[in-house]
Design an enzyme around this catalytic site. Sequence first.
Site, mmCIF file in Angstrom:
data_model
loop_
_atom_site.group_PDB
_atom_site.id
_atom_site.type_symbol
_atom_site.label_atom_id
_atom_site.label_comp_id
_atom_site.label_asym_id
_atom_site.label_seq_id
_atom_site.Cartn_x
_atom_site.Cartn_y
_atom_site.Cartn_z
ATOM 1 N N ASP A 146 56.825 45.792 12.806
ATOM 2 C CA ASP A 146 56.137 47.055 13.074
ATOM 3 C C ASP A 146 56.235 48.032 11.908
ATOM 4 O O ASP A 146 55.295 48.794 11.657
ATOM 5 C CB ASP A 146 56.694 47.718 14.340
ATOM 6 N N ILE A 147 57.320 47.995 11.159
ATOM 7 C CA ILE A 147 57.509 48.975 10.077
ATOM 8 C C ILE A 147 56.673 48.674 8.837
ATOM 9 O O ILE A 147 56.674 49.448 7.887
ATOM 10 C CB ILE A 147 58.995 49.129 9.694
#
Length: 161
Positions: A76-77
């Site tokens: 996600d990052i």
Amino acid sequence: MAVARCQHDTGTLAQVMRKAGKKVNFCIHPVAGRLPGHMNVLLAEASVPYDIVLEMDEINKDFKEADIVLVIGANDIVNPDALNNPNSPIAGMPVCEVWKSKRVVVFKRGAGTGYAGIENPLFIEECTRMYYGGADKSIKEILNKLTAGMDANPINIQVVE
């Protein structure tokens, strides 16, 4: 990197690349790891010099200059939808803008989603290559190939945790 416990091989990879004259930096996302500062501690254990460990805000502008970015276990990052898709559940979340580099290699155990439970379009970008398997074995494999015969072409590696 934390789950695979590959910080020492990652640190050795950085050391080998730096000895070969390559520029190496580490990008640390504020929520990487099990708690804030976790990645910094793991990299310190691996004797990675503090001056090449950068916060996401410090290094995002540099990704466009990177020849290759190695993403170890992140999902996600490094998802461009956080910036590009206002309807995404992670819209507005700060991310490491790795897709701006010439090449991205993502080390992941499998094709699953991250904590947000959404697909990551980075993984199908033309500049991205997926390297499936445990990062402990994958990083060691890359390290072994590099030490067997360093390429003379200059590259700039950014590592994202």
